[in-house]
Write an enzyme that holds these catalytic residues in place. Structure first.
Site, PDB file in Angstrom:
ATOM      1  N   ASN A  41       7.048  -4.527  -6.502  1.00 44.87           N
ATOM      2  CA  ASN A  41       6.637  -4.018  -8.004  1.00 44.87           C
ATOM      3  C   ASN A  41       7.432  -2.935  -8.090  1.00 44.87           C
ATOM      4  OD1 ASN A  41       5.523  -2.946  -5.639  1.00 44.87           O
ATOM      5  ND2 ASN A  41       3.186  -2.052  -6.750  1.00 44.87           N
ATOM      6  N   GLU A  54       5.757  -9.706  -7.945  1.00 39.41           N
ATOM      7  CA  GLU A  54       6.048 -11.146  -7.864  1.00 39.41           C
ATOM      8  C   GLU A  54       7.365 -11.524  -9.107  1.00 39.41           C
ATOM      9  OE1 GLU A  54       2.852 -10.271  -7.882  1.00 39.41           O
ATOM     10  OE2 GLU A  54       2.205 -11.815  -6.999  1.00 39.41           O
TER      11      GLU A  54
HETATM   12  N1  THU Z   1       0.749  -5.767  -8.792  1.00 35.02           N
HETATM   13  C1  THU Z   1       1.551  -6.858  -7.911  1.00 35.02           C
HETATM   14  O1  THU Z   1       2.825  -6.266  -7.481  1.00 35.02           O
HETATM   15  N2  THU Z   1       1.543  -8.301  -7.840  1.00 35.02           N
HETATM   16  C2  THU Z   1       0.057  -8.509  -8.633  1.00 35.02           C
HETATM   17  O2  THU Z   1       0.304  -9.411  -8.562  1.00 35.02           O
HETATM   18  C3  THU Z   1      -1.026  -7.625  -8.830  1.00 35.02           C
HETATM   19  C4  THU Z   1      -0.290  -6.113  -9.172  1.00 35.02           C
HETATM   20  C5  THU Z   1       1.361  -4.588  -8.929  1.00 35.02           C
HETATM   21  C6  THU Z   1       1.410  -4.108 -10.084  1.00 35.02           C
HETATM   22  C7  THU Z   1       0.902  -2.677 -10.300  1.00 35.02           C
HETATM   23  O3  THU Z   1       2.181  -1.843  -9.625  1.00 35.02           O
HETATM   24  C8  THU Z   1       0.536  -2.510  -8.548  1.00 35.02           C
HETATM   25  O4  THU Z   1       0.159  -3.589  -8.423  1.00 35.02           O
HETATM   26  C9  THU Z   1      -0.719  -2.072  -8.932  1.00 35.02           C
HETATM   27  O5  THU Z   1      -1.599  -2.861  -9.854  1.00 35.02           O
END
Ligand code: THU
Length: 130
Positions: A41, A54
């Site tokens: 992320n 993702e």
């Molecule tokens: N996040 C992801 O990378 N994938 C997910 O499916 C759930 C949420 C990240 C987004 C944000 O940077 C952090 O987790 C908190 O929501």
């Protein structure tokens, strides 16, 4: 063998840019070319501009020339079995089939396997758009 995907997702999580949520996430895709594409992320000071692990992995796959997700692993340091968010499920579905396996992990390995159909039932499909 899903353990290599788990290890790739865990390794990718180390690249997370998550200074705001402090919630690092890693993802790894095995594509039809046999290669593994990874992502983390990437958050932004303007919060809505950040994105999930993702789509980072999907971007890597597309730019690597692959188009099909054979299987995928997701891991979050602070949440065992972190499920992909709703938007990510739709993004994954674009390049996956109903039986594509999604591996939800904890810090030791794959702990739950779900198919895309289980993850995103009654998904948006129409021949109108091709
Ligand atoms: N996040 C992801 O990378 N994938 C997910 O499916 C759930 C949420 C990240 C987004 C944000 O940077 C952090 O987790 C908190 O929501």
């Amino acid at each position: 063998m899903s353990h290599d995907l788990f290890e790739a997702a865990r390794g990718a999580m180390a690249f997370a840019h998550a200074p705001y949520s402090k919630f690092p996430v890693g993802a790894a895709i095995r594509a039809e070319d046999g290669k593994i594409y990874t992502g983390a992320n990437i958050e932004n000071l303007s919060f809505p501009q950040g994105w999930c692990a993702e789509p980072t992995a999907i971007s890597q796959m597309i730019m690597g020339g692959a188009k099909n997700i054979v299987e995928m692993a997701v891991i979050a340091e602070k949440l065992p079995l972190c499920p992909p968010c709703g938007g990510c499920r739709q993004k994954i579905a674009e390049f996956a089939g109903k039986e594509t396996r999604i591996y939800l992990c904890d810090e030791t390995g794959v702990k739950k396997t779900m198919t895309m159909d289980e993850m995103l039932p009654f998904s948006f499909e129409t021949e109108v758009l091709g």
